[in-house]
Scaffold this motif. Structure first.
Motif, mmCIF file in Angstrom:
data_model
loop_
_atom_site.group_PDB
_atom_site.id
_atom_site.type_symbol
_atom_site.label_atom_id
_atom_site.label_comp_id
_atom_site.label_asym_id
_atom_site.label_seq_id
_atom_site.Cartn_x
_atom_site.Cartn_y
_atom_site.Cartn_z
ATOM 1 N N GLU A 18 -5.257 -13.592 2.651
ATOM 2 C CA GLU A 18 -5.545 -12.176 2.894
ATOM 3 C C GLU A 18 -4.580 -12.116 4.135
ATOM 4 O OE1 GLU A 18 -9.314 -10.304 4.797
ATOM 5 O OE2 GLU A 18 -9.363 -11.406 2.890
ATOM 6 N N ASP A 19 -4.431 -12.987 5.107
ATOM 7 C CA ASP A 19 -3.434 -12.900 6.124
ATOM 8 C C ASP A 19 -1.881 -13.094 5.873
ATOM 9 O OD1 ASP A 19 -3.841 -15.565 5.475
ATOM 10 O OD2 ASP A 19 -3.509 -16.282 7.553
ATOM 11 N N ASP A 20 -1.501 -13.470 4.718
ATOM 12 C CA ASP A 20 -0.265 -13.268 4.531
ATOM 13 C C ASP A 20 0.358 -12.119 3.999
ATOM 14 O OD1 ASP A 20 0.023 -16.004 4.781
ATOM 15 O OD2 ASP A 20 -0.196 -16.500 2.775
ATOM 16 N N ASP A 21 1.845 -11.732 4.365
ATOM 17 C CA ASP A 21 2.339 -10.466 3.719
ATOM 18 C C ASP A 21 2.628 -10.900 2.187
ATOM 19 O OD1 ASP A 21 4.547 -8.844 2.931
ATOM 20 O OD2 ASP A 21 5.618 -9.221 4.675
ATOM 21 N N PRO A 22 2.076 -10.096 1.364
ATOM 22 C CA PRO A 22 2.023 -10.387 -0.005
ATOM 23 C C PRO A 22 3.609 -10.168 -0.420
ATOM 24 C CG PRO A 22 1.303 -8.235 0.220
ATOM 25 C CD PRO A 22 1.203 -8.874 1.736
ATOM 26 N N TRP A 23 4.176 -9.090 0.016
ATOM 27 C CA TRP A 23 5.863 -8.996 -0.465
ATOM 28 C C TRP A 23 6.495 -10.377 -0.123
ATOM 29 C CZ3 TRP A 23 4.107 -5.975 -3.596
ATOM 30 C CH2 TRP A 23 3.323 -4.774 -3.104
ATOM 31 N N GLU A 24 6.275 -10.844 1.045
ATOM 32 C CA GLU A 24 7.091 -11.931 1.762
ATOM 33 C C GLU A 24 6.919 -13.405 0.649
ATOM 34 O OE1 GLU A 24 9.695 -14.406 3.167
ATOM 35 O OE2 GLU A 24 9.563 -12.200 3.550
ATOM 36 N N ALA A 25 5.205 -13.564 0.394
ATOM 37 C CA ALA A 25 4.877 -14.566 -0.285
ATOM 38 C C ALA A 25 5.540 -14.416 -1.826
ATOM 39 C CB ALA A 25 3.395 -14.447 -0.344
ATOM 40 N N ALA A 26 5.383 -13.295 -2.335
ATOM 41 C CA ALA A 26 6.098 -13.101 -3.652
ATOM 42 C C ALA A 26 7.431 -13.511 -3.824
ATOM 43 C CB ALA A 26 5.587 -11.867 -4.290
ATOM 44 N N ALA A 27 8.213 -12.934 -2.734
ATOM 45 C CA ALA A 27 9.673 -13.089 -2.814
ATOM 46 C C ALA A 27 9.973 -14.582 -2.557
ATOM 47 C CB ALA A 27 10.296 -12.368 -1.585
ATOM 48 N N ALA A 28 9.293 -15.148 -1.510
ATOM 49 C CA ALA A 28 9.464 -16.623 -1.472
ATOM 50 C C ALA A 28 9.221 -17.411 -2.825
ATOM 51 C CB ALA A 28 8.536 -17.280 -0.267
ATOM 52 N N GLU A 29 8.310 -17.000 -3.602
ATOM 53 C CA GLU A 29 8.119 -17.947 -4.532
ATOM 54 C C GLU A 29 9.107 -17.658 -5.925
ATOM 55 O OE1 GLU A 29 6.180 -20.500 -7.377
ATOM 56 O OE2 GLU A 29 6.349 -20.320 -5.370
ATOM 57 N N ILE A 30 9.527 -16.260 -6.035
ATOM 58 C CA ILE A 30 10.724 -15.934 -6.730
ATOM 59 C C ILE A 30 11.715 -16.840 -6.441
ATOM 60 C CG2 ILE A 30 11.971 -13.919 -7.619
ATOM 61 C CD1 ILE A 30 9.515 -12.116 -7.456
ATOM 62 N N ALA A 31 12.262 -16.784 -5.071
ATOM 63 C CA ALA A 31 13.239 -17.535 -4.773
ATOM 64 C C ALA A 31 13.187 -19.009 -5.065
ATOM 65 C CB ALA A 31 13.308 -17.078 -3.326
ATOM 66 N N ARG A 32 11.968 -19.569 -4.944
ATOM 67 C CA ARG A 32 11.965 -20.963 -5.249
ATOM 68 C C ARG A 32 12.102 -21.312 -6.734
ATOM 69 N NH1 ARG A 32 8.650 -24.131 -7.622
ATOM 70 N NH2 ARG A 32 7.051 -22.719 -8.291
ATOM 71 N N LEU A 33 11.421 -20.130 -7.445
ATOM 72 C CA LEU A 33 11.711 -20.497 -9.049
ATOM 73 C C LEU A 33 13.076 -20.547 -9.458
ATOM 74 C CD1 LEU A 33 8.685 -18.199 -10.262
ATOM 75 C CD2 LEU A 33 8.703 -20.927 -10.263
ATOM 76 N N VAL A 34 13.829 -19.363 -9.048
ATOM 77 C CA VAL A 34 15.236 -19.127 -9.103
ATOM 78 C C VAL A 34 16.158 -20.338 -8.692
ATOM 79 C CG1 VAL A 34 17.145 -17.643 -8.729
ATOM 80 C CG2 VAL A 34 14.971 -16.618 -9.287
ATOM 81 N N ARG A 35 16.069 -20.854 -7.634
ATOM 82 C CA ARG A 35 16.623 -22.003 -7.015
ATOM 83 C C ARG A 35 16.048 -23.218 -7.586
ATOM 84 N NH1 ARG A 35 15.980 -18.478 -2.116
ATOM 85 N NH2 ARG A 35 18.009 -17.541 -1.869
ATOM 86 N N ASP A 36 15.200 -23.687 -8.179
ATOM 87 C CA ASP A 36 14.880 -24.850 -8.610
ATOM 88 C C ASP A 36 15.397 -25.000 -9.856
ATOM 89 O OD1 ASP A 36 13.448 -27.174 -9.570
ATOM 90 O OD2 ASP A 36 11.468 -26.602 -8.668
#
Length: 85
Positions: A18-36
């Motif tokens: 709830e206290d996170d920026d949902p767009w930042e959280a989603a972008a960080a996870e997408i970046a992680r998936l793409v880079r791993d």
């Protein structure tokens, strides 16, 4: 989707705290998936083109695109209609 050698569903839903920026959280996870290199889809590494994000409003789409840009993940926006309004 293959994470560390274990098969997972091809659809991944992300929910930010709830206290996170949902767009930042989603972008960080997408970046992680793409880079791993251990994350694969149909035997190949996940590419940005393999990812999609649905949003309710145009401004949400821009916020998501901005967050992806901060993570250096290329993004394309398709459509500009507010489908739910």
């Amino acid at each position: 989707l293959l994470l560390a050698g274990v098969f997972h569903a091809s659809v991944l839903f992300l929910v930010a705290a709830e206290d996170d920026d949902p767009w930042e959280a989603a972008a960080a996870e997408i970046a992680r998936l793409v880079r791993d290199p251990l994350v694969t889809l149909d035997g190949a590494r996940v590419r940005p083109a393999d990812c999609a994000v649905l949003v309710r409003r145009r401004r949400d789409g821009q916020a998501m695109a901005d967050a992806l840009a901060r993570h250096e993940v290329p993004a394309a926006r398709v459509g500009s209609a507010d489908l739910l309004e």
